[in-house]
Scaffold this active site. Sequence first.
Site, PDB file in Angstrom:
ATOM      1  N   HIS A 161       8.471   7.501  33.306  1.00 27.05           N
ATOM      2  CA  HIS A 161       8.445   6.894  34.197  1.00 27.05           C
ATOM      3  C   HIS A 161       7.932   7.285  35.562  1.00 27.05           C
ATOM      4  O   HIS A 161       7.488   6.621  36.235  1.00 27.05           O
ATOM      5  CB  HIS A 161      10.214   6.791  34.640  1.00 27.05           C
ATOM      6  CG  HIS A 161      11.055   5.691  33.919  1.00 27.05           C
ATOM      7  ND1 HIS A 161      11.112   5.752  32.710  1.00 27.05           N
ATOM      8  CD2 HIS A 161      11.268   4.505  34.484  1.00 27.05           C
ATOM      9  CE1 HIS A 161      11.825   4.470  32.345  1.00 27.05           C
ATOM     10  NE2 HIS A 161      11.773   3.821  33.401  1.00 27.05           N
TER      11      HIS A 161
ATOM     12  N   LYS B  68      22.562   5.329  28.966  1.00 26.50           N
ATOM     13  CA  LYS B  68      23.655   6.178  28.988  1.00 26.50           C
ATOM     14  C   LYS B  68      24.524   6.277  30.422  1.00 26.50           C
ATOM     15  O   LYS B  68      23.765   6.598  31.394  1.00 26.50           O
ATOM     16  CB  LYS B  68      23.666   7.482  28.341  1.00 26.50           C
ATOM     17  CG  LYS B  68      25.018   8.215  28.269  1.00 26.50           C
ATOM     18  CD  LYS B  68      24.839   9.607  27.655  1.00 26.50           C
ATOM     19  CE  LYS B  68      24.434  10.555  28.643  1.00 26.50           C
ATOM     20  NZ  LYS B  68      24.255  12.298  28.203  1.00 26.50           N
TER      21      LYS B  68
END
Length: 501
Positions: free
Chosen positions: A349, A415
């Site tokens: 990212h 998550k």
Amino acid sequence: MTVIRQDDVIQSVADALQYISYYHPKDFIDAMAAAYEREENPAAKDAIAQILINSRMCATGHRPICQDTGIVTVFVHVGMQVTWDADMSLDDMVNEGVRRAYQLPDNILRASVLADPDGKRQNTKDNTPAIIHHKLVPGDKVDIHVAAKGGGSEAKSKFAMLNPSDSVVDWVMEQLPKMGAGWCPPGMLGIGIGGTAEKAMEIAKEALLDPIDIQDLQARGASNRAEELRLELFDKVNKSGIGAQGLGGLTTVLDIKVKDYPTHAANKPVAIIPNCAATRHAHFTLDGSGPVALAAPKLEDWPEITREAGDNVKRVNLDTVTPEDVKTWQPGDTLLLNGKLLTGRDAAHKRMVDMIAKGEPLPVDMKGRFIYYVGPVDPIGDEVVGPAGPTTATRMDKFTRTMLEETGLLGMVGKAERGQAAIDAIRDNQAVYLMAVGGSAYLVAQAIKQSRVVGFEDLGMEAIYEFEVEDMPVTVAVDSAGTSVHQTGPAKWKEIIAQTA
């Protein structure tokens, strides 16, 4: 005099780390099974079911419980009558054991340790060095505890230097919402009180090595202040309604552990270190007779659990899904993902956002695609991919708006909860965030039928992969309107618990 041989230390540490990579302690299985039986929130019950099913699969397949196989912490108590048949230091012996364990061809464990932590952050490739604590004690044996601690739960650790009159319980309950669900509840909280700053953290970590025995304590009652705190916090934390994976429910912790140590009159150091659903620790003693052989648990120690398909389960084709489809998904819906799913986590990212800022093309077109925050374990044998559970999504929050607005990304899988900045970006772009269960890495990997690297190959496990998935289970955690189940779920269940108390 007991003579401890160098090779016995190395092999015992290596074997113990392999052992805990795929075997949960029996006390944890028993406590999780009991939590499953009493859970009333269907989403939380399904999350616990996935953790237990994954655990049984790992025990039989000898593959990691979680893709984050942890940073190793070792507590070594050396008897003062011990002599050594060794030419390595004790630390070097332990680290050689770590090296052997993480590079074992039959069950390769993911190397997650980075050197130069505020600079190049280069992977040491073998998960060394371990964090090692030594103590000289009376006796003629060497007592060793090994643990492998995942980065997601370790990141939620908290410390404070309270005033002597401040309430430990109030401070812990104040920290709990800030910890979110990235530590993968239900698990345990280790609390260290006293000493100095570093001592409080050390004993909080050491407390997590103790067995789950809160029910025994409830039955006999507290005999000291530490036990009083365990009982009070166990009750209050579970009444918070946070629940499994932060979805809301009856069980947030399986046990609370408290250790204390004398401290300066002006201080009250307090530390919290959570232990996630991938509870991994083992204890053994070297007595000079050779390396330790840890007994394998019995398969009947695991409950037989079958996931139930609820009415809200939807099968989704990622290759044809549209923004209009996404708008129909509701928080708490269970989806089964099929088709092509991209991956990418922290390093990927950061690189993508930097490339976008420079006007450089990305290695893969993300328009209308979904990305999974994961760093899988290397495959062995005929595996397509090793255990591939989700990593904590909040670490990607600062990249989310740029990714959604500049690439056309439609959805994300990770998550735990998202922060408000990410939720706002999801709402503004009518995207979606889906949650996979932390602690079910091997189970998730069974849904991955093909895997190939499509970008940033030099990043290793943090490269961009394209997975072909088949019925990969996820929960809608933030819908296209910006409603987060991690906000609504715990609030709902806190109220339900209060009404039934």
